[in-house]
Write an enzyme that holds these catalytic residues in place. Structure first.
Site, PDB file in Angstrom:
ATOM      1  N   LYS A  25       1.313   4.521   7.516  1.00  0.00           N
ATOM      2  CA  LYS A  25       0.481   5.372   6.669  1.00  0.00           C
ATOM      3  C   LYS A  25       0.845   6.847   6.848  1.00  0.00           C
ATOM      4  O   LYS A  25       1.407   7.244   7.872  1.00  0.00           O
ATOM      5  CB  LYS A  25      -1.002   5.193   7.021  1.00  0.00           C
ATOM      6  CG  LYS A  25      -1.588   3.832   6.668  1.00  0.00           C
ATOM      7  CD  LYS A  25      -1.773   3.657   5.182  1.00  0.00           C
ATOM      8  CE  LYS A  25      -2.439   2.326   4.866  1.00  0.00           C
ATOM      9  NZ  LYS A  25      -1.529   1.188   5.057  1.00  0.00           N
TER      10      LYS A  25
ATOM     11  N   SER B 122       0.804  -1.226   0.000  1.00  0.00           N
ATOM     12  CA  SER B 122       0.000   0.000   0.000  1.00  0.00           C
ATOM     13  C   SER B 122       0.837   1.276   0.000  1.00  0.00           C
ATOM     14  O   SER B 122       0.318   2.348  -0.303  1.00  0.00           O
ATOM     15  CB  SER B 122      -0.953   0.024   1.197  1.00  0.00           C
ATOM     16  OG  SER B 122      -0.289   0.414   2.367  1.00  0.00           O
TER      17      SER B 122
END
Length: 206
Positions: A160, A124
Protein backbone atom coordinates in the site's frame (compact mmCIF):
# COMPACT_ATOMS: atom_id res chain seq x y z
CA UNK A 1 34.73 -16.40 5.45
CA UNK A 2 32.84 -19.01 7.52
CA UNK A 3 31.40 -16.42 9.94
CA UNK A 4 30.37 -14.19 7.03
CA UNK A 5 28.46 -16.99 5.29
CA UNK A 6 26.46 -17.83 8.40
CA UNK A 7 25.86 -14.17 9.25
CA UNK A 8 24.48 -13.34 5.78
CA UNK A 9 22.38 -16.52 5.68
CA UNK A 10 20.76 -15.56 8.97
CA UNK A 11 20.21 -11.96 7.85
CA UNK A 12 18.47 -13.10 4.66
CA UNK A 13 16.53 -15.88 6.43
CA UNK A 14 17.80 -18.53 4.00
CA UNK A 15 18.20 -22.18 4.98
CA UNK A 16 21.22 -24.40 4.46
CA UNK A 17 19.19 -26.43 1.97
CA UNK A 18 18.25 -23.37 -0.07
CA UNK A 19 21.86 -22.27 -0.37
CA UNK A 20 22.94 -25.79 -1.26
CA UNK A 21 20.27 -26.10 -3.96
CA UNK A 22 21.23 -22.76 -5.50
CA UNK A 23 25.00 -23.35 -5.44
CA UNK A 24 24.73 -27.03 -6.37
CA UNK A 25 26.10 -28.66 -3.23
CA UNK A 26 24.69 -30.61 -0.29
CA UNK A 27 23.37 -29.14 2.95
CA UNK A 28 26.31 -30.78 4.73
CA UNK A 29 28.78 -28.93 2.50
CA UNK A 30 27.18 -25.57 3.30
CA UNK A 31 27.29 -26.45 6.99
CA UNK A 32 31.01 -27.22 6.71
CA UNK A 33 31.57 -23.86 4.99
CA UNK A 34 29.91 -22.18 7.96
CA UNK A 35 31.99 -24.04 10.53
CA UNK A 36 35.29 -23.65 8.71
CA UNK A 37 35.47 -27.34 7.82
CA UNK A 38 36.23 -26.46 4.19
CA UNK A 39 38.73 -23.65 3.68
CA UNK A 40 38.98 -23.72 -0.10
CA UNK A 41 36.07 -23.29 -2.49
CA UNK A 42 35.79 -23.66 -6.25
CA UNK A 43 35.56 -20.36 -8.12
CA UNK A 44 32.21 -21.22 -9.73
CA UNK A 45 30.77 -21.94 -6.29
CA UNK A 46 32.12 -18.68 -4.89
CA UNK A 47 30.29 -16.87 -7.69
CA UNK A 48 26.98 -18.63 -6.99
CA UNK A 49 27.34 -18.28 -3.22
CA UNK A 50 28.02 -14.55 -3.51
CA UNK A 51 24.87 -14.17 -5.61
CA UNK A 52 22.51 -15.80 -3.13
CA UNK A 53 24.17 -14.06 -0.15
CA UNK A 54 24.08 -10.71 -1.99
CA UNK A 55 27.71 -9.87 -1.26
CA UNK A 56 30.85 -9.06 -3.21
CA UNK A 57 32.55 -12.38 -4.13
CA UNK A 58 35.90 -10.91 -3.10
CA UNK A 59 34.71 -11.19 0.51
CA UNK A 60 34.69 -14.97 0.14
CA UNK A 61 38.31 -15.10 -0.97
CA UNK A 62 41.35 -15.17 1.28
CA UNK A 63 43.41 -11.97 1.54
CA UNK A 64 46.02 -13.39 -0.85
CA UNK A 65 43.44 -14.57 -3.36
CA UNK A 66 41.60 -11.25 -3.27
CA UNK A 67 44.75 -9.46 -4.34
CA UNK A 68 45.54 -11.78 -7.22
CA UNK A 69 42.20 -13.10 -8.49
CA UNK A 70 40.03 -10.34 -9.95
CA UNK A 71 38.62 -12.47 -12.76
CA UNK A 72 35.89 -13.88 -10.55
CA UNK A 73 34.20 -10.48 -10.25
CA UNK A 74 34.37 -9.47 -13.92
CA UNK A 75 30.99 -10.91 -14.90
CA UNK A 76 29.10 -10.32 -11.67
CA UNK A 77 27.05 -7.22 -12.44
CA UNK A 78 23.87 -8.73 -11.03
CA UNK A 79 22.90 -10.79 -8.00
CA UNK A 80 19.79 -12.84 -7.32
CA UNK A 81 17.37 -12.08 -4.50
CA UNK A 82 14.62 -14.38 -3.21
CA UNK A 83 10.93 -13.99 -4.05
CA UNK A 84 9.27 -14.59 -0.69
CA UNK A 85 5.80 -15.99 -1.21
CA UNK A 86 3.01 -13.57 -2.13
CA UNK A 87 1.63 -10.34 -0.75
CA UNK A 88 -1.87 -8.97 -1.17
CA UNK A 89 -2.56 -5.94 -3.33
CA UNK A 90 -6.13 -6.18 -2.08
CA UNK A 91 -7.16 -7.71 1.22
CA UNK A 92 -4.08 -8.44 3.40
CA UNK A 93 -3.03 -12.09 3.47
CA UNK A 94 -0.84 -14.11 5.83
CA UNK A 95 2.81 -13.13 5.43
CA UNK A 96 4.91 -16.00 4.09
CA UNK A 97 8.64 -16.66 4.18
CA UNK A 98 8.66 -19.44 1.58
CA UNK A 99 11.01 -18.78 -1.31
CA UNK A 100 9.08 -19.32 -4.55
CA UNK A 101 11.64 -17.98 -7.01
CA UNK A 102 14.52 -15.60 -7.67
CA UNK A 103 14.89 -12.18 -9.29
CA UNK A 104 18.08 -10.52 -10.56
CA UNK A 105 18.98 -7.01 -9.43
CA UNK A 106 22.09 -4.88 -9.99
CA UNK A 107 24.78 -5.86 -7.50
CA UNK A 108 25.27 -2.18 -6.70
CA UNK A 109 21.80 -2.10 -5.08
CA UNK A 110 22.79 -4.64 -2.44
CA UNK A 111 26.03 -3.04 -1.24
CA UNK A 112 24.51 -1.37 1.79
CA UNK A 113 21.00 -2.79 1.70
CA UNK A 114 19.10 -6.04 2.02
CA UNK A 115 16.62 -6.62 -0.78
CA UNK A 116 13.88 -9.16 -1.30
CA UNK A 117 11.05 -9.62 -3.79
CA UNK A 118 7.35 -10.35 -3.34
CA UNK A 119 4.64 -11.51 -5.71
CA UNK A 120 1.48 -9.41 -5.69
CA UNK A 121 -1.98 -10.87 -5.26
CA UNK A 122 -5.30 -9.05 -5.64
CA UNK A 123 -6.37 -5.92 -7.51
CA UNK A 124 -6.25 -3.07 -5.00
CA UNK A 125 -3.12 -1.54 -6.55
CA UNK A 126 -4.43 -1.64 -10.13
CA UNK A 127 -4.11 -0.31 -12.74
CA UNK A 128 -0.44 0.37 -12.06
CA UNK A 129 0.29 -2.83 -10.14
CA UNK A 130 -1.52 -6.09 -10.87
CA UNK A 131 -1.78 -9.59 -9.45
CA UNK A 132 1.21 -11.69 -10.47
CA UNK A 133 3.57 -8.72 -10.74
CA UNK A 134 6.80 -8.77 -8.73
CA UNK A 135 7.88 -5.92 -6.48
CA UNK A 136 11.49 -5.42 -5.43
CA UNK A 137 11.61 -4.32 -1.80
CA UNK A 138 14.37 -2.64 0.18
CA UNK A 139 14.21 -3.90 3.75
CA UNK A 140 13.65 -0.97 6.13
CA UNK A 141 11.47 -0.26 9.14
CA UNK A 142 10.14 3.12 8.02
CA UNK A 143 9.25 5.02 4.84
CA UNK A 144 8.49 8.61 3.94
CA UNK A 145 4.87 9.69 3.65
CA UNK A 146 3.54 8.96 0.17
CA UNK A 147 5.88 6.04 -0.57
CA UNK A 148 4.66 2.55 -1.45
CA UNK A 149 5.62 -0.05 1.12
CA UNK A 150 5.06 -3.58 2.31
CA UNK A 151 3.31 -3.27 5.65
CA UNK A 152 2.73 -5.98 8.21
CA UNK A 153 -0.64 -5.63 9.97
CA UNK A 154 -0.57 -8.18 12.78
CA UNK A 155 0.48 -11.36 10.98
CA UNK A 156 -0.67 -10.22 7.55
CA UNK A 157 1.26 -8.33 4.88
CA UNK A 158 -0.03 -5.93 2.25
CA UNK A 159 1.31 -3.55 -0.40
CA UNK A 160 0.00 0.00 0.00
CA UNK A 161 0.89 3.68 -0.24
CA UNK A 162 1.66 4.94 3.26
CA UNK A 163 0.45 8.42 4.20
CA UNK A 164 1.46 9.70 7.61
CA UNK A 165 -0.53 12.01 9.87
CA UNK A 166 0.14 13.40 13.33
CA UNK A 167 -2.36 10.97 14.86
CA UNK A 168 -1.58 7.86 12.77
CA UNK A 169 -1.15 6.49 9.25
CA UNK A 170 -3.37 5.71 6.28
CA UNK A 171 -2.76 2.76 3.94
CA UNK A 172 -4.08 3.71 0.50
CA UNK A 173 -4.82 1.52 -2.53
CA UNK A 174 -4.43 2.71 -6.13
CA UNK A 175 -7.80 1.13 -6.94
CA UNK A 176 -10.46 3.58 -5.75
CA UNK A 177 -12.99 0.82 -5.04
CA UNK A 178 -10.98 0.01 -1.91
CA UNK A 179 -11.40 2.38 1.01
CA UNK A 180 -8.29 3.75 2.73
CA UNK A 181 -7.33 1.99 5.97
CA UNK A 182 -6.67 4.41 8.84
CA UNK A 183 -4.74 3.38 11.93
CA UNK A 184 -4.23 5.54 15.01
CA UNK A 185 -0.99 5.57 16.95
CA UNK A 186 -2.69 3.27 19.45
CA UNK A 187 -3.75 0.92 16.64
CA UNK A 188 -0.18 0.80 15.38
CA UNK A 189 1.05 -0.38 18.77
CA UNK A 190 -1.80 -2.77 19.61
CA UNK A 191 -2.14 -4.35 16.15
CA UNK A 192 1.62 -4.63 15.60
CA UNK A 193 1.58 -2.59 12.37
CA UNK A 194 5.12 -2.62 11.01
CA UNK A 195 6.78 -1.46 7.80
CA UNK A 196 8.79 -4.34 6.31
CA UNK A 197 10.31 -2.39 3.45
CA UNK A 198 9.95 0.16 0.68
CA UNK A 199 8.97 -0.88 -2.84
CA UNK A 200 11.76 0.33 -5.13
CA UNK A 201 10.82 -1.39 -8.39
CA UNK A 202 7.84 -3.03 -10.06
CA UNK A 203 8.33 -5.90 -12.51
CA UNK A 204 5.30 -6.50 -14.67
CA UNK A 205 4.60 -10.11 -15.60
CA UNK A 206 2.71 -11.00 -18.79
Amino acid sequence: MDKLIKKRRKELNITLEEIGNYVGVSKATVQRWETGGISNMRRDRIKKLSEILQINPQLLLSAEEALTDSKITEDIAFVKIPVLGTVAAGVPIAAQQDIIGWEEVPAEWTKNSTLFALKLKGDSMEPRMAAGDIVIVKKQSDVESGQIAIVLVGNEATCKKVVKHADGIVLISNNTKYAPMFFTIKDIEEKNITVLGRVIELRVKF
